[in-house]
Enzyme design. Structure first.
Site, PDB file in Angstrom:
ATOM      1  N   ARG A 198       0.817  -1.222   0.000  1.00 65.49           N
ATOM      2  CA  ARG A 198       0.000   0.000   0.000  1.00 65.49           C
ATOM      3  C   ARG A 198       0.845   1.264   0.000  1.00 65.49           C
ATOM      4  O   ARG A 198       0.386   2.328  -0.408  1.00 65.49           O
ATOM      5  CB  ARG A 198      -1.006  -0.038   1.150  1.00 65.49           C
ATOM      6  CG  ARG A 198      -2.141  -1.036   0.892  1.00 65.49           C
ATOM      7  CD  ARG A 198      -3.117  -1.083   2.049  1.00 65.49           C
ATOM      8  NE  ARG A 198      -2.476  -1.393   3.308  1.00 65.49           N
ATOM      9  CZ  ARG A 198      -2.121  -2.615   3.705  1.00 65.49           C
ATOM     10  NH1 ARG A 198      -2.368  -3.648   2.935  1.00 65.49           N
ATOM     11  NH2 ARG A 198      -1.524  -2.793   4.863  1.00 65.49           N
ATOM     12  N   GLU A 245       5.824  -8.700  16.041  1.00 69.02           N
ATOM     13  CA  GLU A 245       5.290  -9.219  17.301  1.00 69.02           C
ATOM     14  C   GLU A 245       5.603 -10.714  17.419  1.00 69.02           C
ATOM     15  O   GLU A 245       6.074 -11.188  18.442  1.00 69.02           O
ATOM     16  CB  GLU A 245       3.780  -8.986  17.344  1.00 69.02           C
ATOM     17  CG  GLU A 245       3.236  -9.058  18.737  1.00 69.02           C
ATOM     18  CD  GLU A 245       1.725  -8.896  18.756  1.00 69.02           C
ATOM     19  OE1 GLU A 245       1.149  -9.082  19.821  1.00 69.02           O
ATOM     20  OE2 GLU A 245       1.141  -8.605  17.688  1.00 69.02           O
TER      21      GLU A 245
HETATM   22  P1  AMP Z   1       4.420  -1.384  11.477  1.00 69.95           P
HETATM   23  O1  AMP Z   1       5.689  -1.934  10.933  1.00 69.95           O
HETATM   24  O2  AMP Z   1       3.955  -2.104  12.701  1.00 69.95           O
HETATM   25  O3  AMP Z   1       4.449   0.115  11.683  1.00 69.95           O
HETATM   26  O4  AMP Z   1       3.307  -1.713  10.442  1.00 69.95           O
HETATM   27  C1  AMP Z   1       3.211  -0.951   9.324  1.00 69.95           C
HETATM   28  C2  AMP Z   1       2.837  -1.727   8.109  1.00 69.95           C
HETATM   29  O5  AMP Z   1       1.830  -2.706   8.347  1.00 69.95           O
HETATM   30  C3  AMP Z   1       2.283  -0.769   7.101  1.00 69.95           C
HETATM   31  O6  AMP Z   1       2.868  -1.069   5.861  1.00 69.95           O
HETATM   32  C4  AMP Z   1       0.798  -1.007   7.121  1.00 69.95           C
HETATM   33  O7  AMP Z   1       0.325  -1.101   5.815  1.00 69.95           O
HETATM   34  C5  AMP Z   1       0.583  -2.309   7.838  1.00 69.95           C
HETATM   35  N1  AMP Z   1      -0.353  -2.226   8.973  1.00 69.95           N
HETATM   36  C6  AMP Z   1      -0.042  -2.406  10.278  1.00 69.95           C
HETATM   37  N2  AMP Z   1      -1.117  -2.340  11.056  1.00 69.95           N
HETATM   38  C7  AMP Z   1      -2.153  -2.074  10.235  1.00 69.95           C
HETATM   39  C8  AMP Z   1      -3.568  -1.863  10.438  1.00 69.95           C
HETATM   40  N3  AMP Z   1      -4.132  -1.918  11.654  1.00 69.95           N
HETATM   41  N4  AMP Z   1      -4.328  -1.612   9.360  1.00 69.95           N
HETATM   42  C9  AMP Z   1      -3.776  -1.552   8.125  1.00 69.95           C
HETATM   43  N5  AMP Z   1      -2.477  -1.741   7.876  1.00 69.95           N
HETATM   44  C10 AMP Z   1      -1.667  -2.003   8.916  1.00 69.95           C
END
Ligand code: AMP
Length: 172
Positions: free
Chosen positions: A60, A97
């Site tokens: 995305r 996680e």
């Molecule tokens: P993070 O590495 O935990 O910051 O997760 C970010 C990535 O995971 C991004 O590329 C988001 O597209 C996806 N992502 C994580 N949590 C969500 C969520 N609740 N809804 C949609 N996309 C998420």
């Protein structure tokens, strides 16, 4: 179009991709031409003049990243999951996680000293963006900042990205 209308086009999908996660589904927003155009316009206003290039992770991140690159007349560099980029790459592995993930970027994706703006749809824990920032730095380029469509503030991803300038259109 107001930001509240844009916010109204984000659909919460509970327990996707696994129990306990509320997934922020942007497909209703993507389908709405005026809202999509306004979203990119608002994000483009946050791209500083001295940004040289837009960098974003699949999948995305590509949607917002390429649209922003076009809107602000910058080039685009993709960051991808393992086994997708055809040329020589640098890679960074980071903790999730449960388990780990790895991201790749072409070794010649950025030139030394270039200022890159990292873009993604959602800031959750900040792990993905932290790894992307390391890939930018591995080329000798500079992280100008990180720009997100949406930030899930309760996950404190900002703490993990404390070294960088962060900007988000929508906070929750
Ligand atoms: P993070 O590495 O935990 O910051 O997760 C970010 C990535 O995971 C991004 O590329 C988001 O597209 C996806 N992502 C994580 N949590 C969500 C969520 N609740 N809804 C949609 N996309 C998420």
């Amino acid at each position: 179009m107001q930001l509240e209308e844009i916010r109204g086009l984000i659909r919460d999908v509970p327990d996707f991709p696994k129990p306990g996660i509320i997934f922020k589904d942007i497909t209703p927003l993507l389908l709405h031409q005026a809202a999509l155009a306004r979203t990119i316009e608002l994000m483009a206003e946050r791209v500083a003049d001295d940004v040289d290039v837009i960098v974003a992770p699949e999948a995305r991140g590509f949607i917002f990243g390429v649209a922003l690159a076009l809107a602000t007349k910058r080039g685009f560099v993709p960051i991808r999951k393992p086994g997708k980029l055809p040329y020589e790459t640098n890679s960074v592995t980071y903790d999730l996680e449960y388990g780990q993930d790895t991201v790749h970027m072409h070794v010649d994706g950025l030139a030394k000293g270039q200022k890159a703006l990292l873009v993604d749809d959602v800031l959750a824990t900040g792990g993905t963006m932290g790894a992307c920032a390391q890939l930018v730095q591995a080329c000798g380029a500079e992280v100008h900042g990180c720009l997100f469509f949406m930030e899930l503030t309760f996950l404190n991803g900002r703490d993990r990205l404390a070294d960088f300038r962060l900007d988000t259109l929508i906070e929750e």
